[in-house]
Scaffold this active site. Structure first.
Site, PDB file in Angstrom:
ATOM      1  N   ASP A   1       0.831  -1.200   0.000  1.00  0.00           N
ATOM      2  CA  ASP A   1       0.000   0.000   0.000  1.00  0.00           C
ATOM      3  C   ASP A   1       0.875   1.265   0.000  1.00  0.00           C
ATOM      4  O   ASP A   1       1.995   1.258   0.506  1.00  0.00           O
ATOM      5  CB  ASP A   1      -0.893  -0.031   1.254  1.00  0.00           C
ATOM      6  CG  ASP A   1      -1.903   1.072   1.293  1.00  0.00           C
ATOM      7  OD1 ASP A   1      -2.755   1.122   0.395  1.00  0.00           O
ATOM      8  OD2 ASP A   1      -1.851   1.888   2.241  1.00  0.00           O
TER       9      ASP A   1
ATOM     10  N   GLU B   1       1.661   0.264  -4.916  1.00  0.00           N
ATOM     11  CA  GLU B   1       0.639   1.234  -5.302  1.00  0.00           C
ATOM     12  C   GLU B   1       1.271   2.610  -5.504  1.00  0.00           C
ATOM     13  O   GLU B   1       1.693   3.246  -4.547  1.00  0.00           O
ATOM     14  CB  GLU B   1      -0.456   1.318  -4.232  1.00  0.00           C
ATOM     15  CG  GLU B   1      -1.532   2.345  -4.572  1.00  0.00           C
ATOM     16  CD  GLU B   1      -2.389   2.713  -3.376  1.00  0.00           C
ATOM     17  OE1 GLU B   1      -3.571   3.055  -3.589  1.00  0.00           O
ATOM     18  OE2 GLU B   1      -1.883   2.687  -2.238  1.00  0.00           O
TER      19      GLU B   1
END
Length: 639
Positions: free
Chosen positions: A352, A381
């Site tokens: 993330d 990400e």
């Protein structure tokens, strides 16, 4: 291996300890007859033999543990160094695990000056499989992204846990917990397999003991504990093993950038720089959130202030920003990732908010994992629509600043936006389709385009059906194009049945709505098809046929990509191997149109028979093709 007394003495003297030397004879092995757990917390909770990196750093948390002197009596395991923290309630033990060390249990003794002694039994395990057998995901895979709390409730007995702060279930509230869990995913692995998915990516399943909105999982409060409202560690392992039996890999969603403000260590931080802006936090002073200027990672002209605010600002006020420049925090995060890979036999990690942590650390983190698992996969990400920023993080990219990443895959937000813009384009002919054509033409900016993850939507953005304004043909064209590209595709749960967020576009709670049929009292069951509209069933079958065809299509997996500039409202893309040619045709025309196929003569399809992979109809590639309606056409020479 035997050591003489002189060597033992030298080894003993050379051990470095922060304030005192640690006694650590290792030539004899203490027999552990009773497992002892007298220390509040030791992390990682266990480890394995056989890693390339023979060093292990244990975080030990216990009242006044810094006053104790640790020792280990186990052949092959030695304490190389003991570090005291700023808090007296922590010790960090650097262990060396020799190459010939045997798996087993040993005690760590913590002896105080007053003669008091605490004992903690620690386990070294045999690894379940060789490192080479940890196979990552690639362009032959299709990933199913799941928000676990909203997918299926397989065990209602764990819905509420009185020991955690958020104690209610309310399916009518978008930001409350709804009860989905690990058993819900396990019980529907057949559905996931039959749909044609080969990887599962659940959003975080670790404990998120926050007062509210804990369902999403990204504000973790314990990095080694499965949230009991999802189930147990054994159930997480069961998901991994049962998925593997169906040739489905398991990807873990991890967060290196931040934790939740209710994390157990926030009440007693080990070091003065364990988190960013720690002094302000501890003195109840205002905290700065990140400026979110991710370009400061690459910007040759970025100011120090902008870089600092990006890297050290908190993502949001409820998520303390971890300081990966602290070497103990860095070790903690790296070891935690490896612990989960080994515990669950993962096929990959999705990291993330990849650009937000210290970028030097992120390179070291990825390198440490890939060093142990050379066939593994990590996707990061980078929420940017600029291909230059996306490509910056991929391994093999020749960056002007010399930055070297060890990240196999990044997320293609740039192409996702191009696809949506293309199909929402109201102008006639080729104006919209040029956006997808030029988007794919940007692949020259990537070190390895086929290893980038493409997606129509995900858990943080409006559903693709919503983004495309409820237009079914456009949604089909967008989805089929995603699955035809030289990429690793990810599909969000419910996309196959046109789930949407029309009521409040972009609302995260609504985006993560319950999957119909995941709860016993649901009137509609998307797993069985009961109660679905004909349009939903048609979309589900459409995706199912493409995904299952895709499983065995070498042309889509690794074929050469050739596309032609949009022409008369159509866009032709070819994936080519010696054995197969796959054709993807997008047609934005409302009325029938005839296309001269001599335009595509270089592909060498003239006179060949192709099959429509959705309808199974055959078609001979000759002088022209008549496209009768707006939509996509998927053809293969593999009959």
């Amino acid at each position: 291996m035997k050591l003489n007394i002189h060597i033992l003495l030298v080894l003993f003297i050379s051990i470095s300890v922060s304030c005192k030397k640690a006694s650590n004879p290792t030539t004899t092995t203490e027999i552990v007859s009773n497992v002892k757990r007298e220390i509040e917390r030791v992390e990682p909770p266990n480890w394995w033999i056989g890693f390339k990196n023979q060093q292990l750093q244990l975080l030990v948390k216990h009242p006044n543990i810094s006053e104790a002197e640790p020792s280990i009596h186990y052949s092959g395991v030695s304490i190389a160094k003991v570090h005291k923290a700023d808090s007296p309630n922590y010790l960090f033990l650097d262990l060396h695990i020799a190459e010939n060390t045997k798996a087993g249990q040993f005690n760590i003794h913590f002896k105080y000056k007053d003669g008091k002694e605490l004992v903690q039994t620690y386990s070294l395990k045999d690894r379940e499989q060789e490192a080479a057998k940890y196979q990552g995901f690639n362009s032959s895979d299709a990933i199913y992204l799941i928000t676990p709390d909203r997918f299926a409730n397989g065990d209602s007995s764990n819905d509420i846990n009185e020991n955690l702060k958020e104690k209610t279930i309310n399916r009518k509230e978008d930001y409350a917990r709804h009860g989905g869990d690990l058993q819900g995913i396990i019980q529907h692995l057949d559905y996931i397999e039959q749909m044609g998915f080969t990887q599962i990516w659940p959003c975080p399943l670790l404990t998120n003991d926050m007062q509210e909105s804990s369902y999403h999982g990204y504000a973790m409060t314990d990095f080694y504990q499965v949230d009991p409202r999802y189930g147990t560690l054994n159930e997480y392992k069961e998901l991994a093993s049962k998925a593997k039996e169906k040739n489905i890999g398991l990807i873990m969603d991890q967060v290196a950038n931040h934790c939740g403000n209710a994390h157990w260590w926030m009440q007693d931080l080990p070091f003065k720089n364990w988190i960013n802006q720690q002094e302000s936090f501890e003195n109840n002073k205002p905290l700065n959130n990140s400026n979110h200027r991710r370009t400061s990672n690459q910007d040759l002209y970025a100011s120090k202030r902008d870089k600092k605010e990006m890297a050290e600002g908190w993502f949001v006020s409820a998520m303390p920003d971890l300081n990966q420049r602290n070497p103990f925090m860095a070790n903690y995060i790296i070891q935690n990732s490896i612990w989960w890979v080994e515990t669950l036999n993962l096929s990959g990690i999705r990291q993330d908010t990849y650009p937000y942590p210290d970028k030097t650390f992120m390179s070291n983190w990825a390198r440490a994992i890939m060093n142990e698992y050379p066939n593994f996969s990590i996707v990061g990400e980078e929420w940017s629509t600029n291909p230059l920023l996306i490509g910056y993080w991929q391994e093999g990219q020749k960056n002007k600043d010399g930055y070297q990443s060890h990240l196999k895959s990044t997320m293609d937000f740039a192409m996702q936006k191009n696809i949506v813009d293309a199909f929402n384009e109201e102008e006639k002919w080729d104006a919209g389709l040029v956006k997808t054509y030029e988007g794919l033409a940007n692949d020259f900016a990537y070190a390895s385009p086929k290893d980038i993850m493409i997606f129509p939507d995900n858990h943080d953005m409006s559903r693709i059906f919503t983004q495309l304004k409820g237009d079914v043909p456009n949604t089909k064209m967008a989805l089929s194009y995603v699955l035809a590209l030289p990429r690793i595709p990810q599909i969000y749960y419910g996309t196959e049945i046109l789930m949407n967020d029309f009521k409040k576009p972009g609302d995260h709670g609504l985006i993560r709505s319950d999957f119909p049929g995941g709860w016993q009292d649901d009137a509609v069951n998307a797993f069985t098809g009961e109660g679905l509209t004909n349009t939903q069933k048609d979309m589900q079958l459409f995706l199912k046929k493409i995904l299952n065809y895709r499983k065995s299509s070498a042309a889509i997996h690794h074929g050469k990509t050739i596309h032609f500039a949009p022409f008369l409202g159509t866009y032709f893309l070819f994936r080519v191997t010696e054995e197969e040619t796959f054709v993807h045709i997008i047609n934005k025309n409302e009325q029938p149109i005839s296309i001269d196929l001599k335009r595509y003569a270089e592909i060498g399809l003239n006179g060949k028979t192709l099959k429509n992979i959705v309808t199974n109809e055959t078609f001979v590639w000759e002088d022209e093709i008549i496209l009768n309606q707006r939509g996509s056409l998927l053809l293969t020479t593999k009959i």
